[in-house]
Design a protein around this motif. Structure first.
Motif, PDB file in Angstrom:
ATOM      1  N   ARG A  27       0.838  -1.200   0.000  1.00  0.00           N
ATOM      2  CA  ARG A  27       0.000   0.000   0.000  1.00  0.00           C
ATOM      3  C   ARG A  27       0.871   1.248   0.000  1.00  0.00           C
ATOM      4  O   ARG A  27       0.600   2.225  -0.689  1.00  0.00           O
ATOM      5  CB  ARG A  27      -0.912  -0.005   1.222  1.00  0.00           C
ATOM      6  N   ARG A  28       1.939   1.192   0.769  1.00  0.00           N
ATOM      7  CA  ARG A  28       2.819   2.354   0.856  1.00  0.00           C
ATOM      8  C   ARG A  28       3.633   2.531  -0.425  1.00  0.00           C
ATOM      9  O   ARG A  28       3.979   3.639  -0.816  1.00  0.00           O
ATOM     10  CB  ARG A  28       3.735   2.197   2.080  1.00  0.00           C
ATOM     11  N   GLY A  29       3.919   1.395  -1.100  1.00  0.00           N
ATOM     12  CA  GLY A  29       4.704   1.493  -2.335  1.00  0.00           C
ATOM     13  C   GLY A  29       6.142   1.889  -2.042  1.00  0.00           C
ATOM     14  O   GLY A  29       6.639   1.719  -0.932  1.00  0.00           O
ATOM     15  N   ASP A  30       6.786   2.431  -3.050  1.00  0.00           N
ATOM     16  CA  ASP A  30       8.197   2.822  -2.937  1.00  0.00           C
ATOM     17  C   ASP A  30       8.346   3.901  -1.857  1.00  0.00           C
ATOM     18  O   ASP A  30       7.824   5.003  -2.003  1.00  0.00           O
ATOM     19  CB  ASP A  30       8.643   3.357  -4.305  1.00  0.00           C
ATOM     20  N   PRO A  31       9.059   3.578  -0.756  1.00  0.00           N
ATOM     21  CA  PRO A  31       9.142   4.548   0.346  1.00  0.00           C
ATOM     22  C   PRO A  31       9.900   5.817  -0.029  1.00  0.00           C
ATOM     23  O   PRO A  31       9.807   6.816   0.708  1.00  0.00           O
ATOM     24  CB  PRO A  31       9.876   3.787   1.455  1.00  0.00           C
ATOM     25  N   SER A  32      10.612   5.803  -1.144  1.00  0.00           N
ATOM     26  CA  SER A  32      11.306   7.032  -1.526  1.00  0.00           C
ATOM     27  C   SER A  32      10.345   8.034  -2.188  1.00  0.00           C
ATOM     28  O   SER A  32      10.681   9.198  -2.355  1.00  0.00           O
ATOM     29  CB  SER A  32      12.480   6.719  -2.459  1.00  0.00           C
ATOM     30  N   ALA A  33       9.139   7.555  -2.555  1.00  0.00           N
ATOM     31  CA  ALA A  33       8.118   8.479  -3.090  1.00  0.00           C
ATOM     32  C   ALA A  33       7.321   9.024  -1.910  1.00  0.00           C
ATOM     33  O   ALA A  33       7.064   8.298  -0.954  1.00  0.00           O
ATOM     34  CB  ALA A  33       7.191   7.744  -4.052  1.00  0.00           C
ATOM     35  N   PRO A  34       6.924  10.317  -1.970  1.00  0.00           N
ATOM     36  CA  PRO A  34       6.186  10.876  -0.830  1.00  0.00           C
ATOM     37  C   PRO A  34       4.864  10.146  -0.601  1.00  0.00           C
ATOM     38  O   PRO A  34       4.228   9.703  -1.554  1.00  0.00           O
ATOM     39  CB  PRO A  34       5.923  12.331  -1.245  1.00  0.00           C
ATOM     40  N   GLU A  35       4.476  10.031   0.668  1.00  0.00           N
ATOM     41  CA  GLU A  35       3.226   9.329   0.988  1.00  0.00           C
ATOM     42  C   GLU A  35       2.046  10.245   0.703  1.00  0.00           C
ATOM     43  O   GLU A  35       2.077  11.446   0.970  1.00  0.00           O
ATOM     44  CB  GLU A  35       3.226   8.932   2.466  1.00  0.00           C
ATOM     45  N   LEU A  36       0.981   9.635   0.141  1.00  0.00           N
ATOM     46  CA  LEU A  36      -0.253  10.381  -0.130  1.00  0.00           C
ATOM     47  C   LEU A  36      -0.910  10.776   1.190  1.00  0.00           C
ATOM     48  O   LEU A  36      -0.987   9.967   2.105  1.00  0.00           O
ATOM     49  CB  LEU A  36      -1.241   9.477  -0.852  1.00  0.00           C
TER      50      LEU A  36
END
Lengths: 134, 362
Positions: B23-32
Motif C-alpha cells: 500500500r505504501r509502495g516505494d518509500p522514496s516516493a512521498p506518501e499520499l
C-alpha cells in the motif's frame, strides 16, 4: 445555525478559542442523517443516502441551553456550535455575533460568490450565424 | 464426517503485513495524504460517497487510501463504517431548485432562463494526455465573471406550464428505506431511486446504455443536468423546528422522454430522474434513464422483456457490495463442500464403470 454547521472546524476554533464553563446535556456524539430528495425535484420524497453529523447539547452558566448540529465528525465543532447557540441567548449575543458569526458568514458568502463567479465565466453566449438565403 | 481445522493465522498476518508495505509502495516516493486524495481525486471520492451511501469526503478519501485505490473495496469500507453510526433522523427533502449551481446544462432548450453553465467539465476537452501534469506546475486559476443573481429554475417547469409534461404528484409520504427493510418486489419508485442512487455506476451505466441501444427504448433527452450544493435541513425534535445541518454537493438529471400515449395516459413528455451525491453526471444521467425504463408498467407501456425494464433484475444486481461479497466468497475455503462434490463424482464414475463392465460381460 447553518452558518455554524457549515463552518470549517478549525476556523470556528480560531474564532472561539475560549470556552466558557458548561455542562453537557448530551455529550458530543457522531452519527448520521438520512438525506432525502424528491422525485423530479418536486414530487414524492425518497432516501438518497446518509451524511455524517455530530451533535451536542449543553447548558452554560445562567441556564441557557445550546444545541449544536454540525456536518462531519468533529466533536469540538459540535460543542462550539452548541456554545455559540447558548451564548446567543444571553448578554454576549452582540459580541458573539460580531466576533464569531459575522466572520463565518462573510467567509461563506465569499466562497459562494467565488463559485458563482467561476460558474458565470463558463456560461455559454450563443450567437446566431448569418443565414445564407439573403 | 465433518473435520474442523484451524490454521493460517501466521500466513494471514504476514499477508496483511505485506499488504501494508505494498500500500505504501516505494518509500522514496512521498506518501499520499488524505487531504491530497480529497482535493485532487475528488471524483473518486464522490463515487465512494455516492455508492458507499455516506456523504463524508474525508472518510471516503481515507477509504480510498486504505483500499489502495480499489473503489469497490473503499465503498465496502464506507458501508461497514456506516453501520456503526447511530442515525439521528432523516432530513427534509433537499430543494434542488435552490441549488448553488456550478454546472447547469440543457440539451432541449438553448435559451433557458439562467443559461447554459458549463462548469468544471471534461466535455469539449480533447482527451489527449496532458504531460504538463507530470511536471510540478503552478496551481491553475479559473476565470471569473460577475455572477448573475437571477434564479435558474428547473427547465422542465417550462414544459410543465404548457401541460406537455407528465404531472409530478407532490407528496410528503415517508419513503421506504432499503437500509432498514429488505428490498422486496414490487418496489415503488422511491425505493427504486434509493437503490439506483447507491448502485454501481458501471452497472447502472450499462443498463442505461442498453435502453439507448434498443432494449426497452425510451427516447431520452437530457432536459436538464445540474451540479451544485444544496443545504440540508432537518427537523430537530428538541428544538421543535428545522435547522440547516450542512450542505452537500449533488448532481441532478431530469430526462424528457417522448411518449406517444398509452391506454391509460395521453401523449405527453414523461420523466426520468437521477440524483446522486457528489459530482457524478455519468451516474445521474444513467440513473434517470434506468428510472424511466423501469416505469413502463405505471405508464401502460409494453413489457419488451428488456433487462432494464425488469425491476427485480436491475435492483437485485445493482449493488456492487452485495455483488462482490457473493462473488468473492467463492474464493474462500470451500474444502468440505468440494470434498462432497468429489465423492459424488467418484461414485457416479464408479457406478457408470460398473454398468459398462456389466454390459460388456453380457
Amino acid at each position: 445555525m447553518g452558518v455554524l454547521a457549515r463552518a470549517r472546524p478549525a476556523q470556528l476554533a480560531a474564532l472561539l478559542p475560549d470556552l466558557p464553563a458548561h455542562d453537557y446535556l448530551r455529550a458530543p456524539e457522531t452519527g448520521c442523517v438520512m438525506v432525502r430528495g424528491r422525485i423530479g425535484g418536486a414530487g414524492a420524497p425518497f432516501n438518497l443516502g446518509e451524511m455524517t453529523v455530530t451533535r451536542c447539547a449543553l447548558k452554560i452558566d445562567g441556564g441557557a441551553v445550546g444545541h449544536g448540529y454540525v456536518q462531519g465528525r468533529d466533536k469540538m465543532h459540535a460543542m462550539r456550535a452548541a456554545l455559540v447557540d447558548a451564548l446567543m441567548q444571553g448578554n454576549d449575543a452582540g459580541r458573539i455575533e460580531a466576533e464569531v458569526l459575522a466572520p463565518l458568514r462573510a467567509e461563506q458568502s465569499g466562497q459562494r460568490l467565488a463559485r458563482a463567479e467561476r460558474a458565470a465565466a463558463t456560461k455559454v453566449e450563443f450567437f446566431t450565424m448569418v443565414r445564407g438565403e439573403d | 464426517m465433518y473435520v474442523a481445522t484451524k490454521g493460517g493465522e501466521r500466513a494471514i498476518d504476514a499477508a496483511h503485513q505485506w499488504l501494508a508495505e505494498e500500500r505504501r509502495g516505494d518509500p522514496s516516493a512521498p506518501e499520499l495524504t488524505i487531504v491530497q486524495i480529497r482535493e485532487q481525486m475528488a471524483l473518486a471520492v464522490n463515487r465512494v460517497m455516492a455508492e458507499g451511501s455516506l456523504y463524508d469526503r474525508d472518510l471516503a478519501a481515507l477509504a480510498i487510501k486504505q483500499a489502495r485505490g480499489d473503489l469497490i473495496e473503499a465503498i465496502f469500507l464506507i458501508r461497514a463504517y456506516r453501520t456503526t453510526l447511530p442515525r439521528f433522523g432523516a432530513s427534509q427533502p433537499v430543494d434542488t431548485d435552490a441549488m448553488a449551481l456550478s454546472r447547469r446544462i440543457s440539451a432541449t432548450f438553448k435559451d433557458a432562463p439562467g443559461g447554459q453553465v458549463l462548469g468544471p467539465t471534461f466535455d469539449y476537452t480533447h482527451r489527449l494526455l496532458d504531460f504538463t501534469l507530470m511536471a510540478e506546475g503552478e496551481a491553475p486559476q479559473a476565470a471569473r465573471k460577475p455572477a448573475d443573481p437571477a434564479p435558474a429554475p428547473h427547465i422542465l417547469q417550462l414544459l410543465d406550464r404548457d401541460g406537455l409534461m407528465e404531472p409530478l404528484p407532490a407528496s410528503d409520504e415517508t419513503p421506504p428505506d432499503l437500509t432498514r427493510e429488505p428490498l422486496e418486489m414490487p418496489a415503488d419508485r422511491p425505493l427504486r431511486l434509493q437503490a439506483l442512487a447507491r448502485g454501481d455506476e458501471g452497472f447502472v451505466l450499462s443498463m442505461a446504455y442498453s435502453t439507448q441501444r434498443g432494449y426497452g427504448r425510451t427516447h431520452a433527452f437530457v432536459g436538464e443536468l445540474r451540479i451544485g450544493t444544496c443545504a440540508v435541513d432537518m427537523e430537530i425534535p428538541e428544538l421543535g423546528f428545522a435547522i440547516e445541518i450542512g450542505e452537500i454537493e449533488l448532481t441532478e438529471c431530469e430526462t424528457v422522454n417522448q411518449f406517444t400515449g398509452s391506454k391509460t395516459e395521453p401523449p405527453q413528455f414523461t420523466r426520468g430522474y437521477g440524483l446522486v451525491m457528489g459530482q457524478s453526471e455519468r451516474k445521474a444521467i444513467s440513473m434517470s434513464l434506468v428510472d424511466r425504463a423501469l416505469r413502463w408498467a405505471e405508464l401502460g407501456e409494453d413489457d419488451m422483456g428488456a433487462p432494464a425494464q425488469d425491476a427485480e433484475f436491475v435492483l437485485y444486481h445493482c449493488d456492487n457490495i452485495q455483488a462482490t461479497g457473493f462473488l468473492e466468497h467463492i474464493k474462500l475455503p470451500h474444502y468440505v463442500d468440494f470434498q462432497s462434490e468429489l465423492e459424488l463424482i467418484r461414485k457416479l464414475r464408479r457406478d457408470a464403470g460398473a454398468e459398462t463392465c456389466k454390459e460388456a460381460a453380457e
